[in-house]
Design an enzyme around this catalytic site. Structure first.
Site, short mmCIF file in Angstrom:
data_model
loop_
_atom_site.label_atom_id
_atom_site.label_comp_id
_atom_site.label_asym_id
_atom_site.label_seq_id
_atom_site.Cartn_x
_atom_site.Cartn_y
_atom_site.Cartn_z
N GLU A 179 0.92 -1.11 0.08
CA GLU A 179 -0.05 0.06 0.20
C GLU A 179 1.01 1.11 0.09
O GLU A 179 2.00 1.30 0.50
CB GLU A 179 -0.72 -0.03 1.16
N CYS B 59 3.18 8.40 1.66
CA CYS B 59 3.69 7.27 2.41
C CYS B 59 3.95 6.06 1.62
O CYS B 59 3.10 5.52 0.99
CB CYS B 59 2.93 7.30 3.57
N CYS C 47 6.56 -7.73 7.13
CA CYS C 47 7.72 -7.24 7.81
C CYS C 47 8.00 -8.25 8.72
O CYS C 47 7.24 -9.12 9.21
CB CYS C 47 7.24 -5.84 8.45
N CYS D 10 6.36 -5.82 15.33
CA CYS D 10 5.82 -4.89 16.42
C CYS D 10 4.44 -5.41 16.83
O CYS D 10 3.53 -5.31 15.88
CB CYS D 10 6.01 -3.27 16.12
N CYS E 213 1.05 -3.44 15.27
CA CYS E 213 1.34 -3.12 13.80
C CYS E 213 0.52 -4.38 12.78
O CYS E 213 0.93 -5.35 13.31
CB CYS E 213 2.85 -3.01 13.46
N GLY F 17 6.59 -2.58 6.09
CA GLY F 17 8.09 -2.88 5.66
C GLY F 17 9.06 -2.03 6.84
O GLY F 17 8.52 -0.74 6.89
N GLU F 18 10.15 -2.49 6.86
CA GLU F 18 11.22 -1.80 7.61
C GLU F 18 12.17 -1.35 6.51
O GLU F 18 12.92 -2.21 6.09
CB GLU F 18 11.78 -2.82 8.53
N SER G 96 11.68 6.04 7.87
CA SER G 96 11.03 6.03 9.45
C SER G 96 11.53 4.43 9.57
O SER G 96 11.02 3.65 9.02
CB SER G 96 9.78 6.10 9.38
N SER H 263 11.42 5.06 15.35
CA SER H 263 10.18 4.78 15.95
C SER H 263 10.49 4.36 17.56
O SER H 263 10.93 3.40 17.73
CB SER H 263 9.50 3.73 15.25
N LEU H 264 10.24 5.20 18.58
CA LEU H 264 10.75 5.13 19.93
C LEU H 264 9.63 4.30 20.64
O LEU H 264 9.83 3.29 21.24
CB LEU H 264 11.12 6.37 20.30
N ASN I 151 -4.15 4.61 15.95
CA ASN I 151 -5.28 4.08 15.06
C ASN I 151 -5.36 2.85 15.52
O ASN I 151 -4.83 2.00 15.16
CB ASN I 151 -5.10 4.42 13.72
N CYS J 148 -0.72 3.65 8.37
CA CYS J 148 0.45 2.83 7.24
C CYS J 148 0.36 1.57 7.62
O CYS J 148 0.37 1.26 8.69
CB CYS J 148 1.50 3.54 7.11
S1 SF4 Z 1 5.88 -1.07 13.09
FE1 SF4 Z 1 7.06 -0.90 11.10
S2 SF4 Z 1 8.98 -2.36 11.74
FE2 SF4 Z 1 7.18 -2.63 13.21
S3 SF4 Z 1 6.27 -4.53 12.31
FE3 SF4 Z 1 5.27 -2.71 11.77
S4 SF4 Z 1 6.37 -2.34 9.56
FE4 SF4 Z 1 7.59 -3.63 10.81
#
Ligand code: SF4
Length: 491
Positions: free
Chosen positions: A233, A248, A255, A259, A262, A305-306, A337, A360-361, A436, A479
């Site tokens: 996306e 974005c 990923c 996290c 997510c 994704g990262e 990010s 991303s803290l 969200n 996202c």
């Molecule tokens: S926040 Fe980012 S790094 Fe963490 S699982 Fe989601 S996409 Fe992956």
């Protein structure tokens, strides 16, 4: 391992009576492929087999006239006997009688569908059967080389390899990105012979738009279907007050970092995107922005994704974005990010690109952060903090700490206090993002009063803090949500 049981080399140097020197190197190797996978085709693997290889390499200078002859030989009506009359090789050097063998040679390459003067063949002995394969770059002549999302330097090198001049890459990119023209035959400043070559050997690939969802606040989500059927996306986020039109982008399908809050993390990791697929998303969303009479101003790698886990493709995509003949964006208009991978951050600092960095803290201490983001066990907060001043100096911009606020988890004044202690004095600011809610994930959105209280505490302690309300909540705006929902539903 490959064992070489016999080897001899024949070196031939002939045809030196023609204007261009050609050397043949012939070698014969009897080989046994013991314990590694060595796929020759989809169906044939050399592992555990004896075979005989005849590598053949033909060297010739990157001569313009030779290139023209190669291109001429690809014409359907090309005939070695008539080649001297051919308008593509009417140079006086090639009107010499001895140029005929050269033309026959290239005719041979055409028959073999070899696109370069590198060839080789492997004879495979399997029981009583003998199979013959052509190998080397030439054998891949069937696969077209991709032009979308390839940075100018890399494309220039590819052009040099086919005997073209480097600047053709920039001319071509201008047609693709500035004029939106994918028809090689209408690229008027490119020689006809090269246009013909590109039409036969190159492709410009864009993903398929599978779904578009518009939000009442003006943001738009795009679901793209890739060539292998995977989905990613992108989100277009307009900001009329600041005159910004941000896209974005996703950098991976799924990923691996898991996290817990997510939707993308729930999918698991599928694969990395290529720079073609990353730039393809941007290209199509920019078309959408232009239809509305605006133009793209900012790019954020904040989708699925990262980005630092697929850094080479992301860097190539950024090089296209900042190129004058690409999207023409400034380095500071691009934001990466990340969950915080120190090696990736260091690697960016050794390159020619200077995007802004957001880490991303989401928690002020390791204990809570490790619960929310498992990667913190490998790279604790301290390892990231050490890099902040260095990266801020490199990019000449402050680093941003993204802090997603989860109701009742990390949004108290105590958390705000510890956050101040953690980042005070660093060249960094904080972006607060009220969570969200996502179906199937047990975190709740904080109430607006707590969000404002958190921000006020940071501001009162000299920390620059902004609140970013994710747009497009009615279309699953954070996202990662759209593709995440789609894939979860499919499962
Ligand atoms: S926040 Fe980012 S790094 Fe963490 S699982 Fe989601 S996409 Fe992956």
């Amino acid at each position: 391992m490959l064992g070489f049981f016999g080897f001899f080399l024949i070196y031939l140097d002939f045809f030196d009576f023609v204007p261009v020197k050609i050397y043949f190197h012939l070698g014969l190797c009897a080989c046994y492929c013991a314990d590694i996978d060595f796929p020759l085709t989809d169906a044939v693997n050399l592992k555990g087999k004896f075979f005989v290889a005849f590598p053949v390499t033909i060297f010739f200078p990157r001569d313009f006239k030779v290139k023209r002859l190669v291109l001429a030989s690809r014409r359907k009506d090309f005939s070695p006997r008539r080649h001297r009359k051919n308008k593509y090789c009417n140079d006086k050097n090639f009107s010499a009688p001895h140029s005929l063998p050269l033309a026959i040679l290239f005719k041979f390459f055409k028959i073999c569908r070899l696109s370069r003067a590198n060839a080789g063949c492997i004879i495979l002995l399997t029981g009583k059967r003998i199979s013959l394969f052509y190998t080397g770059m030439g054998a891949q002549g069937e696969k077209k080389f991709e032009l979308m999302g390839i940075p100018p330097e890399k494309l220039g090198r590819q052009f040099e390899q086919i005997g073209e001049r480097k600047f053709r890459a920039k001319q071509l990119m201008k047609w693709i990105y500035a004029h939106g023209n994918f028809d090689f035959f209408t690229m008027t400043d490119i020689p006809m012979s090269l246009r013909q070559y590109l039409a036969e050997n190159a492709s410009i690939t864009l993903p398929e738009i599978a779904e578009v969802a518009g939000s009442s606040d003006g943001s738009t989500k795009f679901l793209f279907k890739l060539e292998d059927g995977a989905y990613v996306e992108s989100v277009y986020i307009p900001d009329k007050e600041r005159g910004r039109h941000t896209v974005c982008l996703s950098s991976q399908v799924g990923c691996k970092f898991g996290c817990v809050f997510c939707a993308t993390g729930k999918m698991g990791f599928v694969r990395n995107l290529t720079s073609t697929e990353i730039v393809g998303q941007l290209y199509l969303v920019r078309e959408h922005i232009r239809v509305g009479g605006n133009d793209l101003t900012n790019v954020e790698f904040m989708g699925m994704g990262e980005p630092l886990d697929n850094l080479d493709a992301v860097l190539d995509a950024i090089r296209v974005m900042v190129a004058d003949v690409g999207f023409g964006l400034g380095h500071r208009k691009i934001l990466i990010s990340t969950v915080g991978i120190p090696e990736g951050i260091r690697k960016i600092m050794q390159t020619d690109v200077r995007p802004k960095l957001a880490i991303s803290l989401n928690a002020p201490d390791d204990e809570l952060r490790s619960k929310l983001m498992p990667i913190n066990k490998k790279y604790p907060i301290r390892t990231l903090m050490e890099l902040v001043p260095e990266y801020a100096k490199y990019s000449r911009r402050w680093v941003t700490f993204e802090y997603v606020l989860f109701g009742g988890v990390n949004d108290s004044l105590e958390h705000a206090h510890r956050l101040v202690q953690l980042i005070a004095g660093l060249p960094a600011k904080v972006n607060l993002i009220p969570y969200n809610e996502v179906e199937g994930i047990e975190f709740r959105r904080p109430n607006d009063r707590d969000v404002l209280r958190f921000q006020s505490y940071l501001l009162a302690n000299s920390i620059v803090a902004t609140i970013r309300y994710s747009k497009g909540r009615d279309i699953h705006g954070a996202c990662g949500q759209l593709a995440g929902r789609f894939v979860l539903k499919e499962k």
